[in-house]
Design a protein around this motif. Structure first.
Motif, PDB file in Angstrom:
ATOM      1  N   GLY A   1     -33.339 -30.951 -51.276  1.00  0.00           N
ATOM      2  CA  GLY A   1     -33.002 -29.559 -50.980  1.00  0.00           C
ATOM      3  C   GLY A   1     -34.227 -28.715 -50.725  1.00  0.00           C
ATOM      4  N   CYS A   2     -35.336 -29.040 -51.380  1.00  0.00           N
ATOM      5  CA  CYS A   2     -36.570 -28.293 -51.174  1.00  0.00           C
ATOM      6  C   CYS A   2     -37.206 -28.640 -49.827  1.00  0.00           C
ATOM      7  CB  CYS A   2     -37.541 -28.588 -52.318  1.00  0.00           C
ATOM      8  SG  CYS A   2     -39.020 -27.571 -52.296  1.00  0.00           S
ATOM      9  N   CYS A   3     -37.150 -29.915 -49.454  1.00  0.00           N
ATOM     10  CA  CYS A   3     -37.749 -30.344 -48.187  1.00  0.00           C
ATOM     11  C   CYS A   3     -36.927 -29.893 -46.985  1.00  0.00           C
ATOM     12  CB  CYS A   3     -37.893 -31.865 -48.163  1.00  0.00           C
ATOM     13  SG  CYS A   3     -39.091 -32.473 -49.355  1.00  0.00           S
ATOM     14  N   ILE A   4     -35.609 -29.931 -47.127  1.00  0.00           N
ATOM     15  CA  ILE A   4     -34.713 -29.537 -46.043  1.00  0.00           C
ATOM     16  C   ILE A   4     -33.700 -28.556 -46.637  1.00  0.00           C
ATOM     17  CG2 ILE A   4     -33.190 -30.344 -44.198  1.00  0.00           C
ATOM     18  CD1 ILE A   4     -34.381 -33.165 -44.700  1.00  0.00           C
ATOM     19  N   PRO A   5     -34.015 -27.250 -46.634  1.00  0.00           N
ATOM     20  CA  PRO A   5     -33.173 -26.266 -47.330  1.00  0.00           C
ATOM     21  C   PRO A   5     -31.719 -26.216 -46.847  1.00  0.00           C
ATOM     22  CG  PRO A   5     -35.232 -25.268 -46.618  1.00  0.00           C
ATOM     23  CD  PRO A   5     -35.198 -26.643 -46.061  1.00  0.00           C
ATOM     24  N   ILE A   6     -31.468 -26.421 -45.579  1.00  0.00           N
ATOM     25  CA  ILE A   6     -30.093 -26.347 -45.085  1.00  0.00           C
ATOM     26  C   ILE A   6     -29.262 -27.489 -45.677  1.00  0.00           C
ATOM     27  CG2 ILE A   6     -30.458 -27.632 -42.945  1.00  0.00           C
ATOM     28  CD1 ILE A   6     -28.295 -24.522 -43.251  1.00  0.00           C
ATOM     29  N   VAL A   7     -29.890 -28.653 -45.870  1.00  0.00           N
ATOM     30  CA  VAL A   7     -29.194 -29.780 -46.501  1.00  0.00           C
ATOM     31  C   VAL A   7     -28.888 -29.443 -47.960  1.00  0.00           C
ATOM     32  CG1 VAL A   7     -29.413 -32.190 -47.207  1.00  0.00           C
ATOM     33  CG2 VAL A   7     -30.145 -31.493 -44.929  1.00  0.00           C
ATOM     34  N   GLY A   8     -29.843 -28.833 -48.654  1.00  0.00           N
ATOM     35  CA  GLY A   8     -29.616 -28.422 -50.037  1.00  0.00           C
ATOM     36  C   GLY A   8     -28.470 -27.437 -50.158  1.00  0.00           C
ATOM     37  N   LEU A   9     -28.384 -26.499 -49.219  1.00  0.00           N
ATOM     38  CA  LEU A   9     -27.297 -25.529 -49.230  1.00  0.00           C
ATOM     39  C   LEU A   9     -25.953 -26.197 -48.971  1.00  0.00           C
ATOM     40  CD1 LEU A   9     -26.267 -22.603 -49.302  1.00  0.00           C
ATOM     41  CD2 LEU A   9     -26.732 -22.498 -46.850  1.00  0.00           C
ATOM     42  N   VAL A  10     -25.908 -27.090 -47.987  1.00  0.00           N
ATOM     43  CA  VAL A  10     -24.665 -27.797 -47.673  1.00  0.00           C
ATOM     44  C   VAL A  10     -24.223 -28.654 -48.857  1.00  0.00           C
ATOM     45  CG1 VAL A  10     -23.641 -29.571 -46.206  1.00  0.00           C
ATOM     46  CG2 VAL A  10     -24.988 -27.740 -45.176  1.00  0.00           C
ATOM     47  N   LEU A  11     -25.162 -29.385 -49.460  1.00  0.00           N
ATOM     48  CA  LEU A  11     -24.818 -30.213 -50.620  1.00  0.00           C
ATOM     49  C   LEU A  11     -24.326 -29.355 -51.776  1.00  0.00           C
ATOM     50  CD1 LEU A  11     -27.668 -32.868 -50.630  1.00  0.00           C
ATOM     51  CD2 LEU A  11     -25.278 -33.171 -49.956  1.00  0.00           C
ATOM     52  N   PHE A  12     -24.942 -28.202 -51.976  1.00  0.00           N
ATOM     53  CA  PHE A  12     -24.479 -27.301 -53.033  1.00  0.00           C
ATOM     54  C   PHE A  12     -23.032 -26.885 -52.791  1.00  0.00           C
ATOM     55  CE2 PHE A  12     -23.668 -22.955 -54.450  1.00  0.00           C
ATOM     56  CZ  PHE A  12     -23.798 -23.136 -55.814  1.00  0.00           C
ATOM     57  N   LEU A  13     -22.734 -26.478 -51.564  1.00  0.00           N
ATOM     58  CA  LEU A  13     -21.382 -26.018 -51.251  1.00  0.00           C
ATOM     59  C   LEU A  13     -20.347 -27.140 -51.340  1.00  0.00           C
ATOM     60  CD1 LEU A  13     -22.193 -23.616 -48.295  1.00  0.00           C
ATOM     61  CD2 LEU A  13     -21.575 -23.002 -50.637  1.00  0.00           C
ATOM     62  N   VAL A  14     -20.739 -28.359 -50.962  1.00  0.00           N
ATOM     63  CA  VAL A  14     -19.811 -29.486 -50.991  1.00  0.00           C
ATOM     64  C   VAL A  14     -19.566 -29.972 -52.418  1.00  0.00           C
ATOM     65  CG1 VAL A  14     -19.541 -31.907 -50.315  1.00  0.00           C
ATOM     66  CG2 VAL A  14     -20.326 -30.234 -48.641  1.00  0.00           C
ATOM     67  N   TRP A  15     -20.595 -30.013 -53.245  1.00  0.00           N
ATOM     68  CA  TRP A  15     -20.501 -30.605 -54.579  1.00  0.00           C
ATOM     69  C   TRP A  15     -20.277 -29.608 -55.708  1.00  0.00           C
ATOM     70  CZ3 TRP A  15     -25.324 -34.190 -53.951  1.00  0.00           C
ATOM     71  CH2 TRP A  15     -24.948 -35.341 -53.260  1.00  0.00           C
ATOM     72  N   LYS A  16     -20.188 -28.308 -55.436  1.00  0.00           N
ATOM     73  CA  LYS A  16     -20.156 -27.331 -56.530  1.00  0.00           C
ATOM     74  C   LYS A  16     -18.972 -27.507 -57.477  1.00  0.00           C
ATOM     75  CE  LYS A  16     -17.898 -23.692 -53.950  1.00  0.00           C
ATOM     76  NZ  LYS A  16     -17.976 -22.339 -53.483  1.00  0.00           N
ATOM     77  N   ASP A  17     -17.858 -28.063 -57.007  1.00  0.00           N
ATOM     78  CA  ASP A  17     -16.702 -28.259 -57.882  1.00  0.00           C
ATOM     79  C   ASP A  17     -16.646 -29.654 -58.491  1.00  0.00           C
ATOM     80  OD1 ASP A  17     -15.769 -25.674 -57.431  1.00  0.00           O
ATOM     81  OD2 ASP A  17     -14.708 -26.278 -55.616  1.00  0.00           O
ATOM     82  N   THR A  18     -17.099 -30.669 -57.753  1.00  0.00           N
ATOM     83  CA  THR A  18     -16.972 -32.039 -58.233  1.00  0.00           C
ATOM     84  C   THR A  18     -18.207 -32.519 -58.989  1.00  0.00           C
ATOM     85  OG1 THR A  18     -17.750 -32.893 -56.106  1.00  0.00           O
ATOM     86  CG2 THR A  18     -15.369 -32.701 -56.413  1.00  0.00           C
TER      87      THR A  18
END
Length: 96
Positions: free
Chosen positions: A43-60
């Motif tokens: 997420g630090c190296c590629i911030p957009i990926v970190g944001l997408v992963l956060f949004l996808v995994w925030k519930d699971t």
């Protein structure tokens, strides 16, 4: 043979409901959520990926989502500080 999650009695592996207590048996696979450091680095190296992963995994996977989100925020924060510093150095040198 499996055991009931409620009463502990031995039941059939495929039983959807315990015949002893009547409680439904869920056979969901366990999700591993260890909040991996690697996801934060990604997420630090590629911030957009970190944001997408956060949004996808925030519930699971909340711990892993938090690591990826924090990595993205750190990267954005460092980028903002970098541009502020370069602007200040540019003004100090009379470039801007």
């Amino acid at each position: 043979m499996a055991f009931c999650r409620n009463c502990g009695q031995q039941i059939d592996d495929r039983a959807a409901v315990c015949p002893h207590c009547g409680v439904a048996q869920e056979n969901k696979p366990q999700v591993v959520d260890n909040g991996g450091f690697g996801w934060g680095v990604l997420g630090c190296c590629i911030p957009i990926v970190g944001l997408v992963l956060f949004l996808v995994w925030k519930d699971t996977k909340p711990k892993t989502a938090k690591a990826a989100g924090i990595g993205a925020l750190v990267s954005v924060g460092i980028g903002i500080l970098y541009y502020i510093l370069m602007f200040a150095v540019g003004i100090g040198m009379g470039i801007a």
